[in-house]
Design an enzyme around this catalytic site. Structure first.
Site, PDB file in Angstrom:
ATOM      1  N   GLU A   1       0.862  -1.128   0.041  1.00 33.89           N
ATOM      2  CA  GLU A   1      -0.004   0.182   0.036  1.00 33.89           C
ATOM      3  C   GLU A   1       0.695   1.193  -0.080  1.00 33.89           C
ATOM      4  OE1 GLU A   1      -3.728   1.950   2.239  1.00 33.89           O
ATOM      5  OE2 GLU A   1      -2.466   0.469   3.245  1.00 33.89           O
TER       6      GLU A   1
ATOM      7  N   GLU B   1     -12.377   1.852   3.774  1.00 32.77           N
ATOM      8  CA  GLU B   1     -11.455   2.213   4.863  1.00 32.77           C
ATOM      9  C   GLU B   1     -11.373   3.787   4.780  1.00 32.77           C
ATOM     10  OE1 GLU B   1      -6.803   1.379   6.169  1.00 32.77           O
ATOM     11  OE2 GLU B   1      -7.111   2.244   4.154  1.00 32.77           O
TER      12      GLU B   1
END
Length: 307
Positions: free
Chosen positions: A188, A283
């Site tokens: 990420e 998220e």
């Protein structure tokens, strides 16, 4: 709050948001009689614990059931490795029962800036590899396939090519642990700090190509990459063959889609056109507190999924 007051307030909020009253009855009459919501989404959006706690209560299993009742087909939990084994097992069983897919959890190697792989330190690499080994057992309990990895901080005293080499070597060793189990770590790139090593999609693409394993792919977090590079659809296209997972959050604020500047309807239309059948992790926070805010999140996903 008394049930009559709850229903009255929730009815007002539901009417304002265009959501049916059946949505707000979850877990009020009987937990054995959940909502039968026929609405489904075109893509596999994955809420997280706490997102619907005002409707479902604090119990994680009740929250997952509520998600399923709203038509969500996936679930993610960054903190899964820190949860009790008994709860991990219950979550896995519930997801299987509700035909939901487990999304990412974070491989435990310390915080995003900690134990950086870029400096090549044996201690840091060993911590990462230990996290990979423990993640295999967690993944079995919850039937997970994807695990988030953040390589750590940028090492200012080393040339970038040397740092790249250190990261690639560490990730290859991690992939050797995960690949026999059919598991995938997703890297990420983040926008949280200029001191982070991994920040761009093209950089992450290069790392994945160099690791050269089905167990090392990209987590394309649209919120972070909107901040660092923009050109979201173009960069998704350029890195498509290494993307295994998406995450969502509008900018500014990292709240649900429709609250910021990102045109999520067009982005999701493009992702859907590529026959993507993976997960898009929600998220982000809720822009509004309480019951009204939770209904707003559901309504936002109904809106952007209508393409």
């Amino acid at each position: 709050m008394e049930r009559r007051q709850f229903i009255k307030k929730s009815t007002v909020a539901a009417s304002a948001l265009g959501i049916g009253i059946s949505t707000i009855h979850a877990f009020n009459s009987s937990k054995s009689n959940p909502i039968n919501n026929a609405n489904t989404f075109k893509l596999n959006y994955a809420p997280h614990l706490g997102m619907f706690k005002h409707h479902a209560g604090n119990d994680p299993i009740d929250q997952i059931n509520f998600m399923a009742d709203q038509g969500f087909t996936a679930f993610e939990d960054n903190q899964m490795m820190k949860r009790d084994v008994s709860l991990q097992t219950k979550i896995g069983e519930t997801l299987a029962k509700r035909n939901m897919t487990m999304g990412v959890f974070v491989i435990d190697k310390g915080g995003n800036m900690q134990n950086t792989l870029a400096d090549g330190t044996k201690e840091h690499v060993d911590i990462f590899l230990d996290g990979c080994k423990r993640a295999v057992e967690v993944a079995k309990r919850v039937n997970a396939k994807w695990m988030t990895v953040v390589p750590g901080g940028y090492h200012r005293k080393l040339p970038i090519g040397i740092q790249d080499g250190h990261v690639i070597e560490a990730l290859r060793r991690g992939a050797d642990i995960l690949e026999p189990h059919g598991l995938t770590m997703v890297l990420e790139p983040l926008s949280d700090s200029p001191d982070l090593y991994l920040q761009r999609s093209d950089q992450t693409y290069m790392i994945c190509k160099a690791v050269n394993s089905p167990s090392c792919k990209i987590l394309f977090d649209i919120f972070h990459l909107q901040k660092t590079e923009g050109h979201i659809i173009r960069n998704i296209d350029l890195t498509w063959d290494e993307i295994a997972y998406f995450q969502i959050g509008d900018n500014p604020g990292r709240k649900e889609p429709t609250t910021g500047e990102i045109n999520y309807k067009n982005i999701f239309k493009y992702i859907h056109s590529r026959q993507y059948n993976g997960i898009l992790g929600m998220e982000h926070g809720n822009s509004i507190e309480g019951l009204e805010g939770e209904l707003a999140v559901i309504n936002a996903y109904r809106t952007i999924d209508n393409f």
